[in-house]
Motif scaffolding. Sequence first.
Motif, PDB file in Angstrom:
ATOM      1  N   GLU A  69       0.827  -1.199   0.000  1.00  0.00           N
ATOM      2  CA  GLU A  69       0.000   0.000   0.000  1.00  0.00           C
ATOM      3  C   GLU A  69       0.865   1.255   0.000  1.00  0.00           C
ATOM      4  N   GLU A  70       0.274   2.340  -0.593  1.00  0.00           N
ATOM      5  CA  GLU A  70       0.934   3.634  -0.607  1.00  0.00           C
ATOM      6  C   GLU A  70      -0.101   4.711  -0.354  1.00  0.00           C
ATOM      7  N   THR A  71       0.332   5.790   0.185  1.00  0.00           N
ATOM      8  CA  THR A  71      -0.581   6.876   0.496  1.00  0.00           C
ATOM      9  C   THR A  71      -1.006   7.593  -0.784  1.00  0.00           C
ATOM     10  N   ARG A  76       0.201  10.060  -6.095  1.00  0.00           N
ATOM     11  CA  ARG A  76       0.248  11.232  -6.983  1.00  0.00           C
ATOM     12  C   ARG A  76       1.670  11.525  -7.437  1.00  0.00           C
ATOM     13  N   LYS A  77       2.603  11.416  -6.513  1.00  0.00           N
ATOM     14  CA  LYS A  77       4.001  11.673  -6.869  1.00  0.00           C
ATOM     15  C   LYS A  77       4.512  10.647  -7.873  1.00  0.00           C
ATOM     16  N   ARG A  78       4.138   9.381  -7.641  1.00  0.00           N
ATOM     17  CA  ARG A  78       4.583   8.325  -8.568  1.00  0.00           C
ATOM     18  C   ARG A  78       4.015   8.546  -9.968  1.00  0.00           C
ATOM     19  N   LEU A  79       2.715   8.884 -10.041  1.00  0.00           N
ATOM     20  CA  LEU A  79       2.102   9.135 -11.341  1.00  0.00           C
ATOM     21  C   LEU A  79       2.687  10.374 -12.010  1.00  0.00           C
ATOM     22  N   ALA A  80       2.966  11.406 -11.203  1.00  0.00           N
ATOM     23  CA  ALA A  80       3.561  12.625 -11.770  1.00  0.00           C
ATOM     24  C   ALA A  80       4.960  12.352 -12.316  1.00  0.00           C
TER      25      ALA A  80
END
Length: 509
Positions: A69-71, A76-80
């Motif tokens: 799991e991730e917050t 959002r940071k990973r997708l960005a």
Amino acid sequence: MKGKNLKKRSSYPAKGKSKRFSSIADDSFFEATDQKRRRKFENDEEIKSSDEGESGSEAEADEKEEEIEETAAEKRKRLADAFLEKLRAKEREKDEDEESEEGEGRREREGERDTLIAKTLQQDQLEESGRVRRAIASRVQKPETSEGFRILVKHRQPVTCVALSEDDSRGFSASKDGAIVHWDVETGKSEKYLWPSDEVLKARCLKDPQGRAKKHSKQVLAMAVSSDGRYLATGGLDRHVHLWDVRTRQHVQAFPGHKGPVSCLTFRQGTAELFSGSFDRSIKIWNAEDRTYISTLFGHQSEVLTIDSLRKERVLTVGRDRTMHLWKVPEESQLVFRAPASSLECCCFINNDDFLSGSDVGNVELWNVLRKKPVHIVKNAHVSFGEPKSDQNNLQGLSNGHKENDAEDLLRHGSTALSWVNSVAVCRSSDLAASGAGNGLVRLWQIENESKGLRPLFELPLDGFVNSLAFAKSGKFLIAGVAQEPRLGRWGCAASAKNGVALHPLKLS
């Protein structure tokens, strides 16, 4: 004797002691207590060992969950980061001499590339928010005679509404027979949505028919697609808002509450917030993600016909009370714009401060949030071919609406069903607009700088009533829902028209 007595004394206690201990050992009472104690200790040991096992397994599961799991912020940071890396890869493909550069030159090139990507993202954000308008209308080339509307999807009954997904790859359409179709823009391959049984609909909050109706009508008058492409909302004569899952094409929920037919629907961009307008003169707000009702907006004195919204929490509606309302939802306030002696049929946002409307007398109006009257009116934008030629040639624009209350002009240009402007559309964050009626033409317009007026561009022939229009986000094509009858009635008929969805490509220079 003494020795014998001593021997007897010494032997007596030993004998008594052994006898006493042997009797205790042989006693069943003490044996039972020892077994109970032993059992208790054994059970305690077993419980302890099981607790240790459970705690160990829980710890392992928690570790696995922490790993998997991730917050929301991390996601959002990973997708960005993935999106930025994708943009950088595209820029690298454009640069052919990058491989030969090394050291400082390569680092400088990467810095320039990142600066260019940042400017591109900033420009996209400004266009999405409506602060910057793309100049597309001036790039549209004149269509050739061979390039006209082509029927992409056919319907048995008149088409009432069309919608496009956010990436312009898929489209949706609905008709008066309740048919809801999902189709591919490029290939035209279509798939039909199936209505569930009445028992299933009742289990999903469908209420019993009201009034004289004995059964629910499947006729669809409006539809909208969420920005993420997950939900499709439809509404019609059964007074319910129906929510569908686009991925599975299954019915999800029915929202009751309206006391009249649901005539218009729209999703707020980037959210699951859904707005519905009805003939009961109200606008209701729903949450498609939570499948809940939020609130109701009151203000119209007659049926609500069309609704539109952008990313900001504002809603634009028109009704048969000759007014257009701009609802500011967080402030719980509204601005009322009154039409010049005509009933407004349709509307849409240009940006947060400017909007477009069409009326039942064939006019197209341009509005600004700072003015209660239209900034610019195009009179007789869709004159039917049955009217006199003098009326057809009298296409003119009236800035600031100086002649909107001229009774003689209204009598001379009597409204007919064919000249009613049934639909208007604007290419998002651009200066390109379109309007449709029943006179056999779809007209393209250019919105002038600072929304000072409308300039006609081209006329696209299309036989039938244009009940709905939708531009591709790129501006490369226009979708029209065409029918033999108007969307909300049967006061006109175009027997030669075909019921379906038509597509017209637009070439940009």
